[in-house]
Design an enzyme around this catalytic site. Structure first.
Site, PDB file in Angstrom:
ATOM      1  N   SER A 133       0.835  -1.204   0.000  1.00 48.99           N
ATOM      2  CA  SER A 133       0.000   0.000   0.000  1.00 48.99           C
ATOM      3  C   SER A 133       0.866   1.249   0.000  1.00 48.99           C
ATOM      4  CB  SER A 133      -0.910   0.021   1.235  1.00 48.99           C
ATOM      5  OG  SER A 133      -1.567   1.271   1.364  1.00 48.99           O
ATOM      6  N   TYR A 146      -2.688   0.444  10.236  1.00 49.12           N
ATOM      7  CA  TYR A 146      -2.666  -0.042   8.853  1.00 49.12           C
ATOM      8  C   TYR A 146      -1.296   0.213   8.223  1.00 49.12           C
ATOM      9  CZ  TYR A 146      -4.102  -0.739   4.002  1.00 49.12           C
ATOM     10  OH  TYR A 146      -4.213  -1.190   2.703  1.00 49.12           O
ATOM     11  N   ALA A 180     -10.489   2.367  -5.589  1.00 53.00           N
ATOM     12  CA  ALA A 180     -11.952   2.241  -5.538  1.00 53.00           C
ATOM     13  C   ALA A 180     -12.298   0.784  -5.274  1.00 53.00           C
ATOM     14  CB  ALA A 180     -12.569   2.721  -6.841  1.00 53.00           C
TER      15      ALA A 180
END
Length: 251
Positions: A133, A146, A180
């Site tokens: 990420s 996270y 998304a």
């Protein structure tokens, strides 16, 4: 005409939705036989082998991998995509939540890769791709837990690449920006003003929009491809320039 993944078998965790499902479709389109390991595999793309597996449970993972081998007879590509999100500063999540997120996001990849290694060692085109990420490389507010988990994934990827290159197994990771996905949609739905929050998320990415799951899947397929035989230990950003670019504000 032969496709680049013809004859190869891939396993994608979290393969029944979001980025995982997009990866399954991308690999299928390029000729691979694909298994989607998921807590709820019923939503896996058509033609994929849906396998129920929980990456937080070592025995469940091992059963899932053996199911794939029983169905296809081989395993060449592992995409460690399953993961969960977390919000807040270090004060906002207790020890139990820290353990839960790290167990799924980091140890989940360890469990799946560990179970797959004996089979990958027999493949002439072995590759592992981990979903990391932008949170691993950019400091994002309200994402302490996270970010810690994804920073660990990035470091783990490079260490695995060093360990397993002599065995002919390439290991890389892809770093999506805000994508998304169903998880992001749930975050937006819980915001006080979902449309304002969506606009803010899009605006912080230099390209001015969220990353699509298909764009991430294309990067995963590149890293997994036999044509990328000299690419290992690489972190491939698919973030619309969020990590590396510093553009002037738009007029």
């Amino acid at each position: 005409m032969a496709q680049e993944f013809d004859g190869l078998t891939a396993l994608v965790t979290g393969g029944a939705s979001g980025i995982g499902a997009a990866v399954v479709r991308e690999l299928q389109a390029a000729g691979a036989r694909v298994a989607a390991l998921d807590l709820r595999p019923d939503g896996a793309p058509e033609g994929a082998l849906g396998v129920t597996a929980d990456v937080a449970d070592d025995e469940s993972v091992r059963r899932g991998v053996e199911t794939v081998i029983g169905a296809f007879g081989r395993l060449d590509i592992v995409v460690n995509n399953a993961g969960i999100g977390a919000q807040g500063t270090i004060e906002d999540n207790g020890d139990d939540e820290w353990h839960r997120v790290l167990d799924i996001n980091v140890l989940g990849m360890v469990r799946v890769s560990r179970a797959a290694l004996p089979h990958l060692r027999r493949s002439p085109s072995a590759a592992i791709v981990n979903t990391c990420s932008i949170a691993a490389t950019a400091g994002l507010p309200q994402r302490a837990l996270y970010s810690a988990s994804k920073g660990a994934v990035m470091a783990l990827t490079r260490a695995m690449a060093a360990d397993h290159l002599p065995e002919g197994i390439r290991v890389n990771c892809v770093n999506p920006g805000t994508a998304a996905t169903p998880w992001v949609e749930r975050l937006l739905a819980s915001a006080a003003d979902p449309e304002a929050e969506r606009a803010a998320l899009a605006a912080r990415q230099p390209q001015g929009r969220l990353v699509s799951a298909d764009e991430v899947a294309g990067a995963v397929a590149y890293l997994a491809s036999p044509r990328s035989g000299s690419t290992t230990g690489t972190v491939l950003a698919v973030d619309g320039g969020m990590d590396g670019l510093r553009l002037r504000p738009r007029p």
